[in-house]
Design a protein around this motif. Structure first.
Motif, short mmCIF file in Angstrom:
data_model
loop_
_atom_site.label_atom_id
_atom_site.label_comp_id
_atom_site.label_asym_id
_atom_site.label_seq_id
_atom_site.Cartn_x
_atom_site.Cartn_y
_atom_site.Cartn_z
N LEU A 41 31.97 38.99 42.89
CA LEU A 41 32.26 38.72 41.48
C LEU A 41 33.28 37.59 41.42
N GLY A 57 31.25 43.95 44.18
CA GLY A 57 30.39 44.67 43.26
C GLY A 57 29.14 45.10 43.99
N THR A 67 30.94 47.32 39.15
CA THR A 67 32.22 46.92 39.73
C THR A 67 33.31 47.83 39.19
N TYR A 80 32.85 34.78 33.99
CA TYR A 80 32.42 35.48 35.21
C TYR A 80 31.05 35.01 35.66
N ALA A 82 28.15 36.36 38.94
CA ALA A 82 27.88 37.21 40.09
C ALA A 82 27.13 36.39 41.12
#
Length: 276
Positions: A41, A57, A67, A80, A82
């Motif tokens: 993350l 995560g 997470t 954010y 991933a």
């Protein structure tokens, strides 16, 4: 008194006595293309397009990553992303998929206090994860499933190598033994801070999670398959690998109903796209 610290990666962003960032303490480089549900993350703190790893995560659906709630430093999902299929944070492994986060769902009973539990969140991704041969949806435990004392699981993550901030490039892994609630909740261990909705592992003074591992999985082989039984939550302030102060995880089996109600996990399969 031992102070709780969220096991975030610091970069000056979290409150700690001395900001530093450490790894899966006592771990080693994971074998490439294993732990394929592991997620990095990453966070853009200044909205300048520069993302860096803050937490781990787990992939729980083609659209969802699980997470820790304390990893959510902002409710602005655009900050954010991933990264799945990741192995070496500092190199292109030709296995990574980088996907923006669309929606942040924090457990409704998370109050920002690690000792009160509910340290879990789901991130809905803007596009589905496709099966590129390096990713996999995590198996989850059964509702209420518990692990016996001494059961060996594996913690994975990308914290630093030591307490002076040496950062590993490659995903780290370490075996870590479960400490049952009846032990972990005694005054010599975590006492009343260890709730039944938490899972303790470690406490041998050698192996532990630490800053940068937050939100990442506790991987346990149960019923013949790997399952993510825990989400890295907290540990002791100062040195992470302290005797009788094990890493504490959110116990996933206590939150299965919530996970399913939010993400509507109906089909545990990754979306397949043919890339032209």
């Amino acid at each position: 008194m031992i102070l709780l610290v969220a096991l975030l990666s610091c970069f000056g962003l979290i409150c700690a006595e001395t900001p530093y960032h450490d790894r899966v303490i006592g771990g080693s480089d994971a074998k490439p293309n294993t732990w394929r549900w592991q997620v990095s993350l990453q966070f853009d703190s200044y909205n300048d397009g520069y993302f860096y790893h803050i937490c781990g995560g787990s992939i729980v659906d083609s659209f969802y990553v699980m997470t820790a709630a304390h990893c959510i430093l902002s409710m602005d999902a655009s900050q954010y992303r991933a990264v799945v299929g990741e192995y070496n944070l500092f190199e292109n492994d030709n296995s990574e998929l980088v996907i923006p986060v669309e929606t942040i769902i924090v457990h409704p009973e998370w109050v920002g206090d690690l000792g009160k539990g509910n340290d879990i969140a789901l991130l809905k991704l803007s596009t589905p994860i496709y099966d590129n041969g390096f990713v996999e949806i995590a198996n989850l435990p059964y509702p209420g499933q518990m692990l016996p004392h001494g059961f060996t699981c594996y913690i994975t993550g990308w914290g630093s190598m030591d307490h002076i901030g040496s950062t590993p490039a490659k995903l780290q892994v370490a075996p870590i033994n479960v400490v049952e609630h009846a032990v972990c909740s005694t005054p010599e261990w975590w006492g009343s801070l260890a709730l039944e909705t938490m899972l303790c592992a470690g406490g041998d003074g050698i192996i532990s999670g630490c800053h940068g591992d937050s939100g990442g999985p506790l991987n346990c082989m149960t019923d013949g398959v790997w399952r993510v039984h825990g989400v890295v939550s907290y540990g002791p302030a100062g040195m992470c690998n302290q005797v009788s102060k094990p890493t504490v995880f959110t116990r996933v089996s206590s939150f299965i109903d919530w996970i399913f109600s939010v993400s509507l996990l109906k089909c545990s399969s990754l979306t397949i796209f043919h890339l032209e």
